[in-house]
Design a protein around this motif. Structure first.
Motif, PDB file in Angstrom:
ATOM      1  N   GLY A 261       8.557  45.044 -28.960  1.00 13.83           N
ATOM      2  CA  GLY A 261       8.174  44.813 -27.562  1.00 13.83           C
ATOM      3  C   GLY A 261       9.326  44.291 -26.728  1.00 13.83           C
ATOM      4  N   ALA A 262      10.547  44.666 -27.093  1.00 13.11           N
ATOM      5  CA  ALA A 262      11.742  44.264 -26.338  1.00 13.11           C
ATOM      6  C   ALA A 262      12.455  45.538 -25.876  1.00 13.11           C
ATOM      7  CB  ALA A 262      12.654  43.414 -27.212  1.00 13.11           C
ATOM      8  N   PRO A 263      11.929  46.204 -24.830  1.00  7.81           N
ATOM      9  CA  PRO A 263      12.476  47.503 -24.415  1.00  7.81           C
ATOM     10  C   PRO A 263      13.882  47.398 -23.833  1.00  7.81           C
ATOM     11  CG  PRO A 263      10.852  46.747 -22.836  1.00  7.81           C
ATOM     12  CD  PRO A 263      10.834  45.764 -23.973  1.00  7.81           C
ATOM     13  N   ILE A 264      14.553  48.537 -23.821  1.00  8.85           N
ATOM     14  CA  ILE A 264      15.925  48.616 -23.305  1.00  8.85           C
ATOM     15  C   ILE A 264      15.960  48.292 -21.799  1.00  8.85           C
ATOM     16  CG2 ILE A 264      15.864  51.095 -22.824  1.00  8.85           C
ATOM     17  CD1 ILE A 264      18.720  51.227 -23.960  1.00  8.85           C
ATOM     18  N   ILE A 265      14.916  48.702 -21.089  1.00 12.09           N
ATOM     19  CA  ILE A 265      14.770  48.363 -19.668  1.00 12.09           C
ATOM     20  C   ILE A 265      13.566  47.427 -19.594  1.00 12.09           C
ATOM     21  CG2 ILE A 265      14.386  49.232 -17.334  1.00 12.09           C
ATOM     22  CD1 ILE A 265      15.481  51.945 -18.334  1.00 12.09           C
ATOM     23  N   PRO A 266      13.782  46.149 -19.308  1.00  9.55           N
ATOM     24  CA  PRO A 266      12.700  45.158 -19.403  1.00  9.55           C
ATOM     25  C   PRO A 266      11.432  45.489 -18.620  1.00  9.55           C
ATOM     26  CG  PRO A 266      14.812  44.073 -19.075  1.00  9.55           C
ATOM     27  CD  PRO A 266      15.044  45.545 -18.929  1.00  9.55           C
ATOM     28  N   PHE A 267      11.543  46.129 -17.470  1.00  5.85           N
ATOM     29  CA  PHE A 267      10.356  46.406 -16.663  1.00  5.85           C
ATOM     30  C   PHE A 267       9.722  47.766 -16.978  1.00  5.85           C
ATOM     31  CE2 PHE A 267      14.125  47.538 -14.251  1.00  5.85           C
ATOM     32  CZ  PHE A 267      13.876  48.862 -13.918  1.00  5.85           C
ATOM     33  N   ALA A 268      10.324  48.530 -17.892  1.00  3.96           N
ATOM     34  CA  ALA A 268       9.765  49.818 -18.320  1.00  3.96           C
ATOM     35  C   ALA A 268       9.420  49.698 -19.807  1.00  3.96           C
ATOM     36  CB  ALA A 268      10.755  50.939 -18.068  1.00  3.96           C
ATOM     37  N   HIS A 269       8.173  49.387 -20.080  1.00  2.00           N
ATOM     38  CA  HIS A 269       7.764  49.021 -21.435  1.00  2.00           C
ATOM     39  C   HIS A 269       7.943  50.115 -22.474  1.00  2.00           C
ATOM     40  CE1 HIS A 269       6.395  45.235 -19.941  1.00  2.00           C
ATOM     41  NE2 HIS A 269       5.677  45.829 -19.006  1.00  2.00           N
ATOM     42  N   THR A 270       7.953  51.377 -22.074  1.00  2.00           N
ATOM     43  CA  THR A 270       8.136  52.457 -23.048  1.00  2.00           C
ATOM     44  C   THR A 270       9.545  53.047 -23.020  1.00  2.00           C
ATOM     45  OG1 THR A 270       7.290  54.094 -21.490  1.00  2.00           O
ATOM     46  CG2 THR A 270       5.687  53.097 -23.012  1.00  2.00           C
ATOM     47  N   SER A 271      10.487  52.337 -22.399  1.00  2.45           N
ATOM     48  CA  SER A 271      11.843  52.870 -22.286  1.00  2.45           C
ATOM     49  C   SER A 271      12.519  53.025 -23.648  1.00  2.45           C
ATOM     50  CB  SER A 271      12.693  51.997 -21.359  1.00  2.45           C
ATOM     51  OG  SER A 271      12.761  50.665 -21.837  1.00  2.45           O
TER      52      SER A 271
ATOM     53  N   THR B 133      18.672  55.519 -32.634  1.00  2.00           N
ATOM     54  CA  THR B 133      17.250  55.857 -32.654  1.00  2.00           C
ATOM     55  C   THR B 133      16.465  54.804 -33.431  1.00  2.00           C
ATOM     56  OG1 THR B 133      17.713  58.220 -32.524  1.00  2.00           O
ATOM     57  CG2 THR B 133      15.554  57.585 -33.371  1.00  2.00           C
ATOM     58  N   ALA B 134      16.980  54.447 -34.598  1.00  2.00           N
ATOM     59  CA  ALA B 134      16.314  53.426 -35.421  1.00  2.00           C
ATOM     60  C   ALA B 134      16.244  52.094 -34.666  1.00  2.00           C
ATOM     61  CB  ALA B 134      17.057  53.254 -36.741  1.00  2.00           C
ATOM     62  N   TRP B 135      17.315  51.736 -33.990  1.00  2.00           N
ATOM     63  CA  TRP B 135      17.344  50.481 -33.222  1.00  2.00           C
ATOM     64  C   TRP B 135      16.352  50.537 -32.063  1.00  2.00           C
ATOM     65  CZ3 TRP B 135      18.771  46.334 -35.331  1.00  2.00           C
ATOM     66  CH2 TRP B 135      19.187  45.220 -34.625  1.00  2.00           C
ATOM     67  N   ASP B 136      16.230  51.716 -31.431  1.00  2.00           N
ATOM     68  CA  ASP B 136      15.231  51.900 -30.368  1.00  2.00           C
ATOM     69  C   ASP B 136      13.828  51.664 -30.902  1.00  2.00           C
ATOM     70  OD1 ASP B 136      17.048  52.646 -28.339  1.00  2.00           O
ATOM     71  OD2 ASP B 136      17.016  54.735 -28.997  1.00  2.00           O
ATOM     72  N   ILE B 137      13.537  52.201 -32.073  1.00  2.00           N
ATOM     73  CA  ILE B 137      12.207  52.042 -32.664  1.00  2.00           C
ATOM     74  C   ILE B 137      11.922  50.575 -32.964  1.00  2.00           C
ATOM     75  CG2 ILE B 137      10.795  52.577 -34.705  1.00  2.00           C
ATOM     76  CD1 ILE B 137      12.238  55.353 -34.693  1.00  2.00           C
ATOM     77  N   VAL B 138      12.918  49.869 -33.506  1.00  2.00           N
ATOM     78  CA  VAL B 138      12.749  48.436 -33.786  1.00  2.00           C
ATOM     79  C   VAL B 138      12.433  47.682 -32.493  1.00  2.00           C
ATOM     80  CG1 VAL B 138      13.993  46.344 -34.512  1.00  2.00           C
ATOM     81  CG2 VAL B 138      14.158  48.441 -35.870  1.00  2.00           C
ATOM     82  N   HIS B 139      13.164  47.985 -31.444  1.00  2.00           N
ATOM     83  CA  HIS B 139      12.940  47.314 -30.158  1.00  2.00           C
ATOM     84  C   HIS B 139      11.575  47.672 -29.572  1.00  2.00           C
ATOM     85  CE1 HIS B 139      16.575  45.075 -28.938  1.00  2.00           C
ATOM     86  NE2 HIS B 139      17.130  45.807 -29.896  1.00  2.00           N
TER      87      HIS B 139
ATOM     88  N   GLY C 242      19.599  42.162 -23.164  1.00  2.68           N
ATOM     89  CA  GLY C 242      18.223  41.740 -23.388  1.00  2.68           C
ATOM     90  C   GLY C 242      18.090  40.799 -24.574  1.00  2.68           C
ATOM     91  N   GLY C 243      18.903  41.025 -25.576  1.00  2.00           N
ATOM     92  CA  GLY C 243      18.895  40.160 -26.750  1.00  2.00           C
ATOM     93  C   GLY C 243      17.581  40.095 -27.489  1.00  2.00           C
ATOM     94  N   GLY C 244      16.808  41.154 -27.451  1.00  2.00           N
ATOM     95  CA  GLY C 244      15.492  41.164 -28.076  1.00  2.00           C
ATOM     96  C   GLY C 244      15.517  40.918 -29.575  1.00  2.00           C
ATOM     97  N   MET C 245      16.631  41.214 -30.221  1.00  4.94           N
ATOM     98  CA  MET C 245      16.741  41.001 -31.661  1.00  4.94           C
ATOM     99  C   MET C 245      17.651  39.813 -31.979  1.00  4.94           C
ATOM    100  SD  MET C 245      14.703  43.231 -32.728  1.00  4.94           S
ATOM    101  CE  MET C 245      14.943  43.027 -34.457  1.00  4.94           C
ATOM    102  N   GLY C 246      17.887  38.991 -30.984  1.00  2.87           N
ATOM    103  CA  GLY C 246      18.680  37.782 -31.205  1.00  2.87           C
ATOM    104  C   GLY C 246      20.109  38.108 -31.618  1.00  2.87           C
ATOM    105  N   GLY C 247      20.570  37.357 -32.623  1.00  8.66           N
ATOM    106  CA  GLY C 247      21.949  37.518 -33.091  1.00  8.66           C
ATOM    107  C   GLY C 247      22.224  38.849 -33.768  1.00  8.66           C
TER     108      GLY C 247
END
Length: 159
Positions: free
Chosen positions: A89-99, A79-85, A43-48
């Motif tokens: 607004g860059a979820p682990i599963i792109p079509f499941a916004h609260t994933s 867990t911390a990385w999940d919270i950042v994502h 997903g690359g939500g946090m870039g590099g």
């Protein structure tokens, strides 16, 4: 349900891992921590920043091959990385916004289990079941009463 299901998934994970014996259990958990580190790469939500985080969790997973504490730390880092994502607004599963939120709830459950040394939840349930059974008392053999229910002393309340 959004909050209960991730907790149940974390407990189910620990329960299923309880079927695996040491040292394989710890090694498989290390592989899972390393995989969790790479979960956001596509997903690359946090870039590099996704690459250093993946490298960090790979190191933590490597240390986790010999230490349950490192595995617990790995799940807490994830867990911390999940919270950042989730916040970004860059979820682990792109079509499941609260994933990512669900993952952030599930991972600490697994982390707590790891920080306790990955105890067998199956053995825990068995011990609790045994503890709930009546203890053998006088007039019993191997926990089975030798007295008939008709000959047991009667308890009456005083008036």
């Amino acid at each position: 349900m959004q909050y209960v299901a991730p907790i149940a998934i974390g407990i189910l994970y620990a329960l299923l891992m309880s079927l695996v014996r040491e040292p394989h259990q710890r090694h498989r958990n290390a592989v899972m921590v390393a995989g969790a580190g790479a979960a956001y790469l596509s997903g690359g939500g946090m870039g590099g920043w996704e690459f250093p985080f993946t490298a960090l969790l790979a190191y933590v997973a490597f240390r986790g091959l010999e230490s349950w504490t490192w595995l617990g730390v790995g799940w807490l880092l994830h867990t911390a990385w999940d919270i950042v994502h989730h916040v970004k607004g860059a979820p682990i599963i792109p079509f499941a916004h609260t994933s990512s939120l669900g993952c952030a709830i599930c991972d600490p459950v697994i982390a707590l289990w790891c920080l306790r040394g990955g105890p067998s939840l199956i053995d825990f349930v068995r011990e609790r079941r045994r503890a709930g059974q009546p203890r053998p008392g006088p007039g019993s053999r191997d926990g089975v009463s030798l007295r008939s229910p008709l000959t047991r002393p009667r308890v009456t309340m005083a008036r």
